[in-house]
Write an enzyme that holds these catalytic residues in place. Structure first.
Site, mmCIF file in Angstrom:
data_model
loop_
_atom_site.group_PDB
_atom_site.id
_atom_site.type_symbol
_atom_site.label_atom_id
_atom_site.label_comp_id
_atom_site.label_asym_id
_atom_site.label_seq_id
_atom_site.Cartn_x
_atom_site.Cartn_y
_atom_site.Cartn_z
ATOM 1 N N GLU A 299 49.658 6.489 11.995
ATOM 2 C CA GLU A 299 48.829 5.318 12.274
ATOM 3 C C GLU A 299 48.577 4.495 11.008
ATOM 4 O O GLU A 299 47.476 4.018 10.757
ATOM 5 C CB GLU A 299 47.502 5.744 12.921
ATOM 6 N N ASP A 378 47.064 12.407 22.892
ATOM 7 C CA ASP A 378 45.834 12.120 22.153
ATOM 8 C C ASP A 378 44.586 12.373 22.989
ATOM 9 O O ASP A 378 43.940 11.426 23.429
ATOM 10 C CB ASP A 378 45.857 10.664 21.676
ATOM 11 N N GLU A 406 35.935 10.925 23.178
ATOM 12 C CA GLU A 406 36.544 9.634 22.838
ATOM 13 C C GLU A 406 37.173 8.942 24.042
ATOM 14 O O GLU A 406 36.927 7.765 24.289
ATOM 15 C CB GLU A 406 37.597 9.826 21.745
#
Length: 838
Positions: A299, A378, A406
């Protein structure tokens, strides 16, 4: 008299407000405490006099716990005693020195403990100081749950590494944190007041967590400043008495960005020496530092691939630096290219872990642990176990789990995660055709490695509830329990937590158990099922629905949804080949659409919407039904929690109720958004004619508008009828009116609106010239989720007024006063007969 006092204490405890800061360490009086206190020991011997020792802490904790549970304050001595009515706690070494040989000594492993409680004689022996403290907490947990019976057993950890990862930034913010600012950092530096850190270390020790990474994996180089290294020592000092070792995340480019070298090449001797020097400085201040966590070449982060070095080259550079001190390097396997091309049918982010790490097996130093997210993408609501676990036979591995929700409702939705984790931990990858459960791989048992274990992303904040939600704390508790013993059952862990957190009322136990055990399946049903992933906005807040955001970008969380079909083809025969990354037995199961479990169908196969599942339903009808079923379950959570009024203290009761009401409303946003999106895309109707058909709604854009105007919401599916209304300016009041056409009667009146960050609009609802309610768009002050500045699935919410008398022909009037950037947006008003959810 004593029984009366005990009953009185229980009653007072029930009505007294609790803010959640004590979590499961409340040490509340237990039923019949007066009757059982006579068999409680009369003194405590903690075989250590050093206040920084976890054994000393164990003695203090035992004193504190028994005072709370039984109302008796026992003296604590550091000297061995021959008294029969005694709690003795110490290490194996100190115990044998004081009392002679210990028969169970050979069975104790590092951090393990022996607990023997027979009547008023209790012996707690730890293999080390930390183990002694764990044994003390275990004894107190049993007492606090009313388990007074005699026990004698040894408990050893499943794995040596049981860490948390905190994604705190030096400015005090927390990435994916939903409970306020950091307890570790403020304004670029370690905080001066470390009291809260000590309290957190105590919580972690009670669930046998032995390490904590205190800063974000997207690390700031300034964590290495001299002032912050001094701060690290301050933090380590207050965590040390609880046996929790401090660690930090590192920015790979620090030698260049902080150290002013012209390189961060891991094979450059100057870079290697620089890291060794920095590490020496840190260990001089924190001699027992656990080690480093490194995120590299992921990332946009710097890493060894910049210099055409391997990830092992990078990890081993840090490993050499910490090795003299016994330190560990946790090296994240979360490495992937976030600019891959979706038009390439073979491209697949899920393959990245294997592509980057498989050929490095055996090339990492023995003090390096590859930290692997439980699935290949993820932290989604459902993923298969990562195949990387079965591919690294000669490398230490740890599983990365996410306690902070998340992608799973951000602590505003109840989602008890232990069943999800258990499913992964118990999955048998069949490496080399032999039993290879994930839990046995990360424990180091399966491949006989020296290290292994667990890393849990927690992200506690300054909120008194630690995670922003009382019920979300069950996930932190479960994480620690499973890291110690992954064979435990999810429901049993949950019920221990409920008794410790809310007490002994059977209705409370049954209700929270039922809600929690239904919560993950419900969330999966209304957010994204059949293995399609959590259909949230992956490019923005990760909170509300936005299925289109999954595709047509470089992030690789694709659904490949089009007018006719959906799902990733990950077969070897025709797709990305991801199924072939698994050992043959598992690969063959996933390769074949007939043997692939339906709950992972769209993870491994691209199919038409009309594909029949094993249930007989088509994929699209399953989507419609599941989203209605999941949101319907979320509605029941409100009534279930309301049934506990008077059985839970009012502060926590109101706090949880607020979130359950929010979840019930937001689950409808999810339901309608996902169903409308795929209904619009596929043009296949719902067999039950529910999707797009809402007979109880009055669309705001269809009302008479003064100072309001229609607004096309994006993404379109996050507004009923694709349209909402907003005020014509940010300074003028908006009024929307309509005459009610529903039959006269009693209704629950619900208003769906949008609550944006950056303003606190005010609303006033009238029916027939009667004020029904008024409210402010201030959820940013009440909920911890990542907010939005747009009208979308993140900001969409609802408020409901129950039992409103309505007459046909009455005028309904809603007035909106904009504030800041929030233009008092409204989606629709629903008039719901009793028992109806639109």
């Amino acid at each position: 008299m004593r029984l009366f006092i005990s009953a009185l204490l229980l009653a007072l405890r029930l009505v007294a407000a609790e803010d959640g800061s004590a979590a499961w360490l409340r040490y509340a009086p237990v039923p019949h405490a007066a009757n059982t206190s006579r068999i409680t020991p009369s003194e405590i011997v903690a075989l250590n006099s050093t206040k920084s020792s976890p054994v000393y802490t164990a003695g203090q904790e035992l004193q504190r716990g028994i005072a709370g549970i039984f109302g008796r304050k026992l003296n604590v001595s550091a000297q061995a005693s021959s008294a029969l009515s005694t709690i003795v706690v110490g290490t194996l070494e100190t115990f044998t020195d004081a009392y002679g040989d210990f028969d169970e000594a050979e069975d104790l492993e590092e951090d393990g403990f022996f607990l023997c409680a027979t009547g008023d004689k209790v012996v707690i022996v730890g293999q080390n100081e930390r183990g002694a403290l764990y044994g003390a907490f275990e004894y107190l947990s049993r007492l606090a749950q009313g388990h007074i019976s005699s026990v004698s057993f040894i408990s050893n950890p499943s794995a040596p590494i049981r860490w948390t990862n905190e994604w705190d930034n030096l400015d005090g913010s927390i990435e994916r944190g939903f409970a306020g600012p950091s307890i570790f950092f403020r304004n670029g530096f370690v905080v001066d007041n470390v009291t809260r850190v000590a309290e957190y270390a105590r919580l972690l020790a009670s669930i046998r967590i032995n390490g904590i990474i205190i800063n974000n994996v997207n690390a700031d180089v300034q964590v290495l400043s001299a002032r912050n290294i001094e701060g690290l020592a301050r933090l380590a000092d207050v965590m040390r008495p609880y046996g929790v070792q401090l660690g930090i995340s590192l920015n790979f480019a620090s030698p260049e960005d902080f150290g002013k070298l012209n390189s961060y090449d891991p094979l450059d001797p100057k870079v290697d020496a620089w890291w060794a020097n920095v590490t020496n400085q840190i260990y001089a201040k924190v001699p027992d530092m656990a080690g480093y966590l490194v995120k590299a070449n992921s990332e946009g982060q710097a890493g060894p691939l910049t210099y055409n070095r391997t990830l092992a080259d990078g990890a081993n550079m840090f490993a050499r630096a910490v090795e003299p001190y016994g330190g560990v390097v946790m090296f994240r396997a979360f490495v992937y290219d976030n600019h891959i091309n979706e038009t390439d049918w073979k491209a697949d982010r899920a393959n990245a872990q294997l592509e980057f790490f498989q050929n490095l097996d055996g090339k990492f130093n023995d003090n390096v642990v590859v930290q692997i997210k439980y699935g290949p993408i993820d932290f989604q609501v459902r993923e298969p176990a990562s195949p990387l676990f079965s591919a690294l036979h000669h490398t230490n591995t740890a599983i990365e789990l996410q306690i902070t929700q998340e992608y799973l409702g951000q602590q505003c939705h109840l989602v008890y995660l232990a069943p999800l984790w258990k499913e992964i931990l118990e999955f048998d990858l069949r490496a080399d055709g032999r039993p290879s459960k994930v839990k046995d791989i990360v424990s180091s048992e399966r491949f006989n490695r020296p290290l292994g274990g667990y890393a849990g992303v927690v992200n506690v904040g300054t909120n008194s509830t630690w995670l922003g939600s009382h019920l979300a704390m069950s996930n932190l508790y479960a994480y620690g329990r499973l890291a110690w013993d992954p064979s435990l059952e999810s429901e049993a862990i949950l019920q221990d937590w409920i008794r410790l957190t809310f007490g002994f009322d059977q209705k409370v136990l049954n209700t929270i158990t039922d809600m929690s055990m239904k919560s993950w399946p419900a969330y999966e049903n209304y957010s994204g099922n059949l293995g399609i992933q959590t259909l949230t906005d992956i490019t923005y807040t990760h909170f509300g629905p936005n299925p289109a955001s999954q595709d047509n970008n470089g992030w690789g969380q694709w659904t490949r949804a089009d007018k006719f079909s959906i799902g990733m083809d990950r077969t070897v025969n025709n797709g990305t080949g991801n199924a072939g990354n698994y050992p043959p037995e598992i690969a063959n199961m996933y390769e074949n659409i007939e043997t692939t479990p339906d709950n992972l169908l769209l993870w491994f196969h691209h199919v038409p919407y009309t594909q029949r599942l094993k249930s007989g339903k088509t994929v699209i009808q399953h989507f419609y039904d599941a989203h209605y079923e999941g949101s319907a379950v979320a509605q029941t959570f409100v009534k279930q929690w309301e049934s506990l009024k008077g059985k839970v203290d009012m502060e926590r009761y109101e706090h949880v109720l607020f979130r359950q009401v929010f979840q019930a409303g937001h689950s409808l946003v999810w339901r309608d958004s996902i169903n409308e999106f795929y209904h619009n895309l596929s043009e296949i109707p719902d067999d039950l004619r529910r999707v797009g058909n809402h007979p109880y709604r009055l669309e705001a854009e269809d009302m008479r508008l003064v100072g309001y105007k229609p607004y096309s919401v994006s993404p379109f599916e996050t507004a009923s009828g694709y349209t909402a209304i907003v005020t014509t300016s940010n300074s003028s009041v908006g009024v929307a009116t309509a005459n009610i056409t529903f039959a006269s009667g009693t209704y629950d009146v619900a208003v769906n609106y949008y609550d944006l960050i950056g303003g606190k609009a005010q609303y006033h609802l009238e029916i027939g010239n009667r004020t029904i309610g008024a409210w402010t768009g201030d959820l940013e002050d009440k909920l911890g989720h990542t907010p939005s500045i747009y009208l979308d699935g993140h900001s969409a919410t609802r408020i409901t007024f129950k039992g409103v008398e309505v007459r046909r022909g009455n005028m309904v009037k809603i007035t909106g006063q904009p504030n800041g950037i929030e233009p008092a947006p409204i989606d629709y008003i629903s008039f719901l007969p009793p028992g109806i959810v639109d």
